[in-house]
Design a protein around this motif. Sequence first.
Motif, PDB file in Angstrom:
ATOM      1  N   LEU A  24      31.676 -76.379 118.806  1.00 36.15           N
ATOM      2  CA  LEU A  24      31.771 -75.011 119.304  1.00 36.15           C
ATOM      3  C   LEU A  24      30.416 -74.521 119.815  1.00 36.15           C
ATOM      4  O   LEU A  24      30.320 -73.900 120.872  1.00 36.15           O
ATOM      5  CB  LEU A  24      32.291 -74.087 118.192  1.00 36.15           C
ATOM      6  N   VAL A  25      29.363 -74.811 119.082  1.00 32.99           N
ATOM      7  CA  VAL A  25      28.020 -74.408 119.491  1.00 32.99           C
ATOM      8  C   VAL A  25      27.627 -75.127 120.771  1.00 32.99           C
ATOM      9  O   VAL A  25      27.025 -74.536 121.680  1.00 32.99           O
ATOM     10  CB  VAL A  25      27.007 -74.680 118.354  1.00 32.99           C
ATOM     11  N   ASP A  26      27.977 -76.398 120.889  1.00 29.62           N
ATOM     12  CA  ASP A  26      27.661 -77.156 122.105  1.00 29.62           C
ATOM     13  C   ASP A  26      28.343 -76.544 123.329  1.00 29.62           C
ATOM     14  O   ASP A  26      27.723 -76.368 124.379  1.00 29.62           O
ATOM     15  CB  ASP A  26      28.095 -78.623 121.953  1.00 29.62           C
ATOM     16  N   VAL A  27      29.603 -76.206 123.214  1.00 23.69           N
ATOM     17  CA  VAL A  27      30.337 -75.620 124.339  1.00 23.69           C
ATOM     18  C   VAL A  27      29.757 -74.269 124.691  1.00 23.69           C
ATOM     19  O   VAL A  27      29.568 -73.939 125.873  1.00 23.69           O
ATOM     20  CB  VAL A  27      31.845 -75.509 124.000  1.00 23.69           C
ATOM     21  N   MET A  28      29.440 -73.462 123.716  1.00 29.29           N
ATOM     22  CA  MET A  28      28.875 -72.143 123.979  1.00 29.29           C
ATOM     23  C   MET A  28      27.511 -72.241 124.654  1.00 29.29           C
ATOM     24  O   MET A  28      27.191 -71.453 125.551  1.00 29.29           O
ATOM     25  CB  MET A  28      28.776 -71.328 122.684  1.00 29.29           C
ATOM     26  N   LEU A  29      26.700 -73.207 124.263  1.00 30.77           N
ATOM     27  CA  LEU A  29      25.398 -73.387 124.905  1.00 30.77           C
ATOM     28  C   LEU A  29      25.544 -73.824 126.355  1.00 30.77           C
ATOM     29  O   LEU A  29      24.820 -73.354 127.241  1.00 30.77           O
ATOM     30  CB  LEU A  29      24.541 -74.387 124.117  1.00 30.77           C
ATOM     31  N   VAL A  30      26.495 -74.698 126.635  1.00 34.30           N
ATOM     32  CA  VAL A  30      26.738 -75.128 128.013  1.00 34.30           C
ATOM     33  C   VAL A  30      27.200 -73.945 128.853  1.00 34.30           C
ATOM     34  O   VAL A  30      26.738 -73.742 129.983  1.00 34.30           O
ATOM     35  CB  VAL A  30      27.766 -76.280 128.046  1.00 34.30           C
ATOM     36  N   LEU A  31      28.114 -73.137 128.332  1.00 39.77           N
ATOM     37  CA  LEU A  31      28.564 -71.953 129.065  1.00 39.77           C
ATOM     38  C   LEU A  31      27.425 -70.966 129.295  1.00 39.77           C
ATOM     39  O   LEU A  31      27.306 -70.371 130.369  1.00 39.77           O
ATOM     40  CB  LEU A  31      29.709 -71.266 128.316  1.00 39.77           C
ATOM     41  N   LEU A  32      26.563 -70.790 128.313  1.00 40.80           N
ATOM     42  CA  LEU A  32      25.420 -69.891 128.461  1.00 40.80           C
ATOM     43  C   LEU A  32      24.488 -70.365 129.560  1.00 40.80           C
ATOM     44  O   LEU A  32      24.030 -69.577 130.394  1.00 40.80           O
ATOM     45  CB  LEU A  32      24.680 -69.772 127.128  1.00 40.80           C
ATOM     46  N   VAL A  33      24.221 -71.662 129.609  1.00 38.33           N
ATOM     47  CA  VAL A  33      23.359 -72.217 130.657  1.00 38.33           C
ATOM     48  C   VAL A  33      24.001 -72.025 132.029  1.00 38.33           C
ATOM     49  O   VAL A  33      23.327 -71.640 133.002  1.00 38.33           O
ATOM     50  CB  VAL A  33      23.054 -73.709 130.376  1.00 38.33           C
ATOM     51  N   ILE A  34      25.309 -72.231 132.131  1.00 37.33           N
ATOM     52  CA  ILE A  34      26.000 -72.059 133.417  1.00 37.33           C
ATOM     53  C   ILE A  34      25.910 -70.602 133.869  1.00 37.33           C
ATOM     54  O   ILE A  34      25.616 -70.321 135.032  1.00 37.33           O
ATOM     55  CB  ILE A  34      27.465 -72.523 133.301  1.00 37.33           C
ATOM     56  N   PHE A  35      26.121 -69.657 132.951  1.00 40.14           N
ATOM     57  CA  PHE A  35      26.024 -68.244 133.323  1.00 40.14           C
ATOM     58  C   PHE A  35      24.603 -67.846 133.695  1.00 40.14           C
ATOM     59  O   PHE A  35      24.383 -67.043 134.595  1.00 40.14           O
ATOM     60  CB  PHE A  35      26.555 -67.349 132.205  1.00 40.14           C
ATOM     61  N   ILE A  36      23.610 -68.391 133.011  1.00 40.11           N
ATOM     62  CA  ILE A  36      22.215 -68.074 133.332  1.00 40.11           C
ATOM     63  C   ILE A  36      21.864 -68.577 134.732  1.00 40.11           C
ATOM     64  O   ILE A  36      21.140 -67.918 135.478  1.00 40.11           O
ATOM     65  CB  ILE A  36      21.269 -68.675 132.263  1.00 40.11           C
TER      66      ILE A  36
END
Length: 139
Positions: A24-36
Amino acid sequence: MMGQNPFSAAEHTQPMSEINTTPLVDVMLVLLVIFIITAPLLTHAVKIDLPQATSQPLEEKPEVIDLAVDAEGKIFWNDSEIQVADLATRMADEAAKQQQPELQIRADKNTRYQILAEVLAKAQTAGMKKVGFVSQPQP
């Protein structure tokens, strides 16, 4: 103890209370990087000074031909009776116009299908492209 199944129900009477949150943390970090990365691209716009012009939109409503067929088979072109022989020439004249009118057919519910089929065939032969049927909604 060696021969026993470690996954047997007898040893695990309590439910497992730990949740593995690493995926879950891995997916959230990937989404955060994409949004940034994509957020600045969405707000970037090219500023252009467009010229101003004023004009009135043309709202030409197409002419409507009201073709009515009663139960006896009489045909009415815009509320005036017309003979079947004259129908093809009038339709051809209307189809040749620059802005072709819309042909709206109203038929009595007791009209024979043969008459309507002839009217539609004449409209197709004349080149009428906008043909529709008018009906009344049920109460």
